[in-house]
Design an enzyme around this catalytic site. Structure first.
Site, short mmCIF file in Angstrom:
data_model
loop_
_atom_site.label_atom_id
_atom_site.label_comp_id
_atom_site.label_asym_id
_atom_site.label_seq_id
_atom_site.Cartn_x
_atom_site.Cartn_y
_atom_site.Cartn_z
CE LYS A 61 17.25 23.95 -44.06
NZ LYS A 61 15.90 22.75 -44.80
CE LYS A 100 17.33 2.48 -42.00
NZ LYS A 100 16.28 3.12 -42.50
CE LYS A 147 11.58 9.21 -47.29
NZ LYS A 147 11.99 8.29 -45.68
P1 ADP Z 1 13.14 5.87 -44.50
O1 ADP Z 1 15.13 5.21 -44.59
O2 ADP Z 1 12.78 5.49 -46.31
O3 ADP Z 1 13.41 7.22 -44.89
P2 ADP Z 1 12.37 6.43 -42.51
O4 ADP Z 1 13.62 7.59 -42.42
O5 ADP Z 1 11.24 7.33 -43.00
O6 ADP Z 1 12.65 5.58 -43.84
O7 ADP Z 1 11.81 5.68 -41.26
C1 ADP Z 1 9.87 5.40 -41.35
C2 ADP Z 1 9.48 5.00 -39.74
O8 ADP Z 1 10.55 3.16 -40.98
C3 ADP Z 1 10.95 4.39 -39.18
O9 ADP Z 1 10.02 3.80 -37.46
C4 ADP Z 1 12.09 2.99 -39.35
O10 ADP Z 1 12.96 2.93 -38.19
C5 ADP Z 1 11.56 2.61 -39.90
N1 ADP Z 1 12.43 1.22 -40.80
C6 ADP Z 1 12.74 2.63 -42.08
N2 ADP Z 1 13.23 1.60 -43.06
C7 ADP Z 1 13.83 0.44 -42.49
C8 ADP Z 1 13.94 -0.87 -42.99
N3 ADP Z 1 14.95 -0.73 -43.66
N4 ADP Z 1 14.08 -1.79 -42.16
C9 ADP Z 1 13.31 -1.93 -40.50
N5 ADP Z 1 12.40 -0.06 -40.18
C10 ADP Z 1 12.27 0.98 -41.26
#
Ligand code: ADP
Ligand code: TRP
Length: 314
Positions: free
Chosen positions: A114, A193, A196
C-alpha cells in the site's frame, strides 16, 4: 477432544468466484477438510480494513458462506463462524500489538504494498497480521491452508506465539501453513492465468448463458491443430484419455468442441448453482450463529487463560 489435527482458514469475499478458484482453492479444500477438525472463519473485521460500505460488507458475508455451502462444505463437519461475533479475536490482537514492534509490522506485505503505491494505509491494515495471528492462535490451530500470498502472515502468527510464550509462559501452539503447490494454474479464456483482475474468467455460479458466452470467447489460434486453450480447460472436466479421441475426431471444429465443453462444465456446475440458489440468508445466518457459538466456547476458554497470564484477571 478430537484426535484430529485442527485446521483453520479465513475467508474474505473477493466477489464472484470463477472456475480457477474452484479448482485451485475450493476443491482442494473440499478434498481434505474432513481429515481435520476444521474451522472456516469469515474475516469480516479484516474486510473492514478496505471496505467501508455496510451493505456490501453484509452481502459479502452472506455470499462467501453461500459459496462454500454450495460447493459442498458440510456445516456439520466444519465450524463456520464470523470473526466479529467472537470478540476474543480483537481482544487478543491488542495483546499481540503490545508485544510486536513497529519495524516488525512495517515489513508486512499488505502494508508495504500500500505504501509503495503511495497510498495511506490505515492503522488496521498496519496491524492486520496480528488480528490474523489471533484468529489462528486462539484455536490451537495446527494447519492453515492459504494461498502463497498469505505465507508471511503465518510466519507472523508463529512469531506472535513465540513472543507471547517467551513473555508469559507456554500458551500458544505454532501453526504451519499448508500451501497447495501441485495445483496447476487454470488458464482463462485468453490463455493467461484465470483471474478476476484480468477479466478472463468463466464464472463458477454463472447462468448457462454466461458460461456459454465465456466459453465461446475462448481464444483459439487458427492453425487447425488442437485448440490448446479450449483443451486445457476441458481437461479439468474430463479425463485426457476421453478427450484425445474427441479432439481428434473434431480437429479444427472449434465450435463443436466449445459446445461440448459447455455441456461438460454445465454437468459439474449446474447442481452447485442450483444449490446456491436454494440457500437463503436465513440458512446462512443459522449456520453462522451455530458455528460462532462453538468457536466462542473455545476462544473464551483460551482468553481466560491469556488474561490470567498477562495479569489483567483479578
Ligand atoms: P483472483 O486471481 O481471481 O483474484 P484470488 O487471488 O482471490 O483470485 O484467489 C483465490 C484462490 O483461488 C487462491 O487460493 C488462488 O490460488 C486460487 N486461484 C485463483 N486463480 C486461480 C487459477 N487461475 N488457477 C488455480 N487457482 C487459482
Ligand atoms: N488474510 C487472509 C486473506 O486475505 C484471510 C484471513 C484472515 C485468514 N484471518 C485468517 C486466513 C486466518 C487464514 C487464517 O486471504
Amino acid at each position: 477432544m478430537s484426535e484430529k489435527k485442527r485446521l483453520l482458514t479465513g475467508l474474505q469475499s473477493s466477489g464472484a468466484l470463477h472456475i480457477g478458484n474452484y479448482f485451485g482453492a475450493l476443491k482442494p479444500f473440499l478434498n481434505t477438510y474432513e481429515e481435520y477438525e476444521s474451522f472456516l472463519m469469515i474475516a469480516d473485521y479484516h474486510a473492514l480494513t478496505s471496505l467501508k460500505n455496510p451493505e456490501e460488507l453484509r452481502q459479502n458475508i452472506y455470499n462467501v458462506v453461500r459459496d462454500y455451502l454450495a460447493v459442498g462444505v458440510d456445516p456439520s463437519k466444519a465450524v463456520i463462524f464470523q470473526q466479529s461475533r467472537v470478540q476474543e479475536h480483537t481482544e487478543l490482537a491488542w495483546i499481540f500489538d503490545c508485544l510486536v514492534t513497529v519495524p516488525f509490522l512495517e515489513l508486512g506485505h499488505a502494508y508495504k504494498d500500500k505504501v509503495a503505491k503511495g497510498l495511506e494505509a490505515n492503522a488496521g491494515l498496519f496491524t492486520y497480521p496480528m488480528l490474523m495471528a489471533a484468529d489462528i492462535l486462539l484455536y490451537d490451530t495446527d494447519v492453515v491452508p492459504v494461498g502463497e500470498d498469505q505465507r508471511q502472515h503465518i510466519e507472523y502468527a508463529r512469531e506472535a506465539a513465540k513472543k507471547f510464550n517467551n513473555a508469559f509462559g507456554q500458551t500458544f501452539k505454532e501453526p504451519e501453513e499448508k500451501i497447495q503447490k501441485e495445483i496447476a494454474v487454470v488458464p482463462g479464456i485468453d490463455g493467461k492465468k484465470m483471474s478476476k483482475s484480468y477479466g478472463n474468467t468463466i464464472p463458477l455460479f454463472g447462468t448457462k448463458e454466461e458460461v456459454s458466452k465465456a466459453v465461446m470467447s475462448i481464444v483459439t489460434d487458427s492453425s487447425g491443430e488442437r485448440p490448446e486453450n479450449v483443451y486445457a480447460i476441458h481437461a479439468l472436466f474430463r479425463s485426457e484419455s476421453e478427450l484425445g479421441p474427441i479432439y481428434e475426431t473434431n480437429a479444427g471444429k472449434y465450435k463443436v468442441l466449445k459446445e461440448m465443453l459447455i455441456e461438460d462444465i454445465e454437468a459439474v456446475i449446474a447442481p452447485m448453482r442450483e444449490k446456491r440458489n436454494s440457500i437463503t440468508d436465513e440458512d446462512v445466518k443459522k449456520v453462522i450463529e451455530e458455528g460462532s457459538a462453538q468457536a466462542k466456547t473455545i476462544a473464551s476458554a483460551k482468553m481466560s487463560d491469556v488474561r490470567k497470564k498477562v495479569g489483567v484477571s483479578l
